[in-house]
Design a protein around this motif. Structure first.
Motif, PDB file in Angstrom:
ATOM      1  N   PHE A   1       0.795  -1.150   0.261  1.00 34.98           N
ATOM      2  CA  PHE A   1      -0.318   0.146  -0.099  1.00 34.98           C
ATOM      3  C   PHE A   1       1.474   1.138  -0.082  1.00 34.98           C
ATOM      4  O   PHE A   1       0.580   2.333  -0.687  1.00 34.98           O
ATOM      5  CB  PHE A   1      -0.834   0.106   1.487  1.00 34.98           C
ATOM      6  N   VAL A   2       1.472   1.435   0.426  1.00 28.36           N
ATOM      7  CA  VAL A   2       2.973   2.878   0.923  1.00 28.36           C
ATOM      8  C   VAL A   2       3.780   2.438  -0.555  1.00 28.36           C
ATOM      9  O   VAL A   2       3.293   3.571  -0.887  1.00 28.36           O
ATOM     10  CB  VAL A   2       3.520   2.705   2.118  1.00 28.36           C
ATOM     11  N   LEU A   3       3.988   1.264  -0.938  1.00 31.38           N
ATOM     12  CA  LEU A   3       4.718   1.268  -2.786  1.00 31.38           C
ATOM     13  C   LEU A   3       3.549   1.982  -3.853  1.00 31.38           C
ATOM     14  O   LEU A   3       3.869   2.846  -3.915  1.00 31.38           O
ATOM     15  CB  LEU A   3       4.994   0.286  -2.674  1.00 31.38           C
ATOM     16  N   GLY A   4       2.367   1.616  -3.078  1.00 31.30           N
ATOM     17  CA  GLY A   4       1.777   2.099  -4.385  1.00 31.30           C
ATOM     18  C   GLY A   4       0.980   3.818  -4.295  1.00 31.30           C
ATOM     19  O   GLY A   4       1.148   4.575  -5.330  1.00 31.30           O
ATOM     20  N   VAL A   5       1.506   4.463  -3.116  1.00 35.23           N
ATOM     21  CA  VAL A   5       0.899   5.693  -2.615  1.00 35.23           C
ATOM     22  C   VAL A   5       2.145   6.338  -3.259  1.00 35.23           C
ATOM     23  O   VAL A   5       2.086   7.296  -3.955  1.00 35.23           O
ATOM     24  CB  VAL A   5       0.583   5.907  -1.133  1.00 35.23           C
ATOM     25  N   VAL A   6       3.658   5.998  -3.325  1.00 35.71           N
ATOM     26  CA  VAL A   6       4.606   6.430  -3.352  1.00 35.71           C
ATOM     27  C   VAL A   6       4.439   6.585  -4.973  1.00 35.71           C
ATOM     28  O   VAL A   6       4.860   7.626  -5.442  1.00 35.71           O
ATOM     29  CB  VAL A   6       6.371   6.143  -3.133  1.00 35.71           C
ATOM     30  N   ALA A   7       4.397   5.123  -5.755  1.00 35.73           N
ATOM     31  CA  ALA A   7       4.412   5.694  -6.831  1.00 35.73           C
ATOM     32  C   ALA A   7       3.044   6.148  -7.457  1.00 35.73           C
ATOM     33  O   ALA A   7       2.850   6.947  -8.834  1.00 35.73           O
ATOM     34  CB  ALA A   7       3.966   4.167  -7.347  1.00 35.73           C
ATOM     35  N   LEU A   8       1.889   6.446  -6.488  1.00 31.95           N
ATOM     36  CA  LEU A   8       1.104   7.617  -6.946  1.00 31.95           C
ATOM     37  C   LEU A   8       1.114   8.781  -7.198  1.00 31.95           C
ATOM     38  O   LEU A   8       1.307   9.116  -8.288  1.00 31.95           O
ATOM     39  CB  LEU A   8      -0.251   7.074  -6.215  1.00 31.95           C
ATOM     40  N   ILE A   9       1.923   9.270  -6.403  1.00 34.02           N
ATOM     41  CA  ILE A   9       2.748  10.943  -6.206  1.00 34.02           C
ATOM     42  C   ILE A   9       4.187  10.529  -7.453  1.00 34.02           C
ATOM     43  O   ILE A   9       3.490  12.051  -8.093  1.00 34.02           O
ATOM     44  CB  ILE A   9       3.428  10.505  -4.788  1.00 34.02           C
ATOM     45  N   VAL A  10       4.057   9.695  -7.649  1.00 33.56           N
ATOM     46  CA  VAL A  10       5.477   9.880  -8.588  1.00 33.56           C
ATOM     47  C   VAL A  10       4.725  10.489  -9.822  1.00 33.56           C
ATOM     48  O   VAL A  10       5.269  11.041 -10.562  1.00 33.56           O
ATOM     49  CB  VAL A  10       6.263   9.131  -8.440  1.00 33.56           C
ATOM     50  N   VAL A  11       3.648   9.392  -9.943  1.00 33.85           N
ATOM     51  CA  VAL A  11       3.128   9.502 -11.402  1.00 33.85           C
ATOM     52  C   VAL A  11       2.721  10.521 -11.607  1.00 33.85           C
ATOM     53  O   VAL A  11       2.513  11.380 -12.273  1.00 33.85           O
ATOM     54  CB  VAL A  11       2.299   8.284 -11.964  1.00 33.85           C
ATOM     55  N   ALA A  12       1.879  11.226 -10.124  1.00 32.56           N
ATOM     56  CA  ALA A  12       1.261  13.024 -10.539  1.00 32.56           C
ATOM     57  C   ALA A  12       2.399  13.985 -10.971  1.00 32.56           C
ATOM     58  O   ALA A  12       1.882  15.030 -11.440  1.00 32.56           O
ATOM     59  CB  ALA A  12       0.547  12.862  -9.300  1.00 32.56           C
ATOM     60  N   ALA A  13       3.292  14.267 -10.000  1.00 24.66           N
ATOM     61  CA  ALA A  13       4.011  14.494  -9.876  1.00 24.66           C
ATOM     62  C   ALA A  13       4.509  14.856 -11.315  1.00 24.66           C
ATOM     63  O   ALA A  13       4.531  16.255 -12.188  1.00 24.66           O
ATOM     64  CB  ALA A  13       5.485  14.617  -9.315  1.00 24.66           C
ATOM     65  N   VAL A  14       5.272  13.531 -11.624  1.00 25.55           N
ATOM     66  CA  VAL A  14       5.639  13.136 -13.457  1.00 25.55           C
ATOM     67  C   VAL A  14       4.695  14.023 -14.427  1.00 25.55           C
ATOM     68  O   VAL A  14       4.913  14.888 -15.073  1.00 25.55           O
ATOM     69  CB  VAL A  14       6.003  12.251 -13.865  1.00 25.55           C
ATOM     70  N   THR A  15       2.875  13.943 -13.836  1.00 27.87           N
ATOM     71  CA  THR A  15       1.942  14.591 -15.409  1.00 27.87           C
ATOM     72  C   THR A  15       2.113  16.290 -15.171  1.00 27.87           C
ATOM     73  O   THR A  15       2.432  16.043 -16.086  1.00 27.87           O
ATOM     74  CB  THR A  15       1.072  14.159 -14.705  1.00 27.87           C
ATOM     75  N   ILE A  16       2.073  16.614 -14.036  1.00 24.22           N
ATOM     76  CA  ILE A  16       2.020  17.395 -13.884  1.00 24.22           C
ATOM     77  C   ILE A  16       3.477  18.604 -14.062  1.00 24.22           C
ATOM     78  O   ILE A  16       2.912  18.937 -14.695  1.00 24.22           O
ATOM     79  CB  ILE A  16       1.851  17.862 -12.319  1.00 24.22           C
ATOM     80  N   VAL A  17       4.354  18.021 -13.949  1.00 16.70           N
ATOM     81  CA  VAL A  17       5.672  18.804 -14.735  1.00 16.70           C
ATOM     82  C   VAL A  17       5.661  18.569 -15.894  1.00 16.70           C
ATOM     83  O   VAL A  17       5.899  19.711 -16.381  1.00 16.70           O
ATOM     84  CB  VAL A  17       7.160  18.204 -14.028  1.00 16.70           C
ATOM     85  N   SER A  18       4.914  17.827 -16.848  1.00 19.21           N
ATOM     86  CA  SER A  18       4.905  17.593 -17.894  1.00 19.21           C
ATOM     87  C   SER A  18       3.499  18.515 -18.508  1.00 19.21           C
ATOM     88  O   SER A  18       4.139  18.688 -19.783  1.00 19.21           O
ATOM     89  CB  SER A  18       4.751  15.569 -18.102  1.00 19.21           C
ATOM     90  N   LYS A  19       3.066  18.908 -18.019  1.00 13.71           N
ATOM     91  CA  LYS A  19       1.583  19.179 -18.847  1.00 13.71           C
ATOM     92  C   LYS A  19       2.134  20.769 -18.453  1.00 13.71           C
ATOM     93  O   LYS A  19       1.928  21.283 -19.522  1.00 13.71           O
ATOM     94  CB  LYS A  19       0.456  19.292 -17.991  1.00 13.71           C
ATOM     95  N   MET A  20       3.089  21.477 -17.486  1.00  9.48           N
ATOM     96  CA  MET A  20       3.473  22.681 -17.451  1.00  9.48           C
ATOM     97  C   MET A  20       4.960  22.811 -18.338  1.00  9.48           C
ATOM     98  O   MET A  20       4.731  24.163 -18.895  1.00  9.48           O
ATOM     99  CB  MET A  20       3.612  22.947 -16.096  1.00  9.48           C
ATOM    100  N   SER A  21       5.509  22.089 -18.788  1.00  8.88           N
ATOM    101  CA  SER A  21       6.580  22.160 -19.492  1.00  8.88           C
ATOM    102  C   SER A  21       5.816  22.196 -21.039  1.00  8.88           C
ATOM    103  O   SER A  21       6.994  22.936 -22.294  1.00  8.88           O
ATOM    104  CB  SER A  21       7.668  21.140 -19.822  1.00  8.88           C
ATOM    105  N   LYS A  22       4.817  22.269 -21.000  1.00  6.89           N
ATOM    106  CA  LYS A  22       4.055  22.600 -23.111  1.00  6.89           C
ATOM    107  C   LYS A  22       3.520  23.850 -23.184  1.00  6.89           C
ATOM    108  O   LYS A  22       3.217  24.659 -22.721  1.00  6.89           O
ATOM    109  CB  LYS A  22       2.928  21.752 -23.010  1.00  6.89           C
TER     110      LYS A  22
END
Length: 55
Positions: free
Chosen positions: A34-55
Motif C-alpha cells: 500500500f505504501v509503495l502504491g501511494v509513493v508510485a501514485l505521487i511520483v506519477v502525479a508529479a511527473v504528469t504535472i511537470v510534463s503538462k507545465m512544460s508544454k
C-alpha cells in the motif's frame, strides 16, 4: 493416548504459528505494498504535472 496428546499439542502449535507469525507477516506485506502504491501514485502525479507545465 500419547498420540492424541501429541496431536492436540501439534494443532495448538500450528494455530500459534499461524496467529503469531503468518498473519502479521501478511498484514506487514500488504502495508508495504500500500505504501509503495501511494509513493508510485505521487511520483506519477508529479511527473504528469511537470510534463503538462512544460508544454
Amino acid at each position: 493416548m500419547v498420540r492424541t496428546v501429541l496431536g492436540v499439542v501439534g494443532a495448538l502449535l500450528a494455530i500459534y504459528v499461524v496467529l503469531g507469525i503468518v498473519i502479521p507477516a501478511v498484514f506487514g506485506l500488504l502495508k508495504f505494498v500500500f505504501v509503495l502504491g501511494v509513493v508510485a501514485l505521487i511520483v506519477v502525479a508529479a511527473v504528469t504535472i511537470v510534463s503538462k507545465m512544460s508544454k
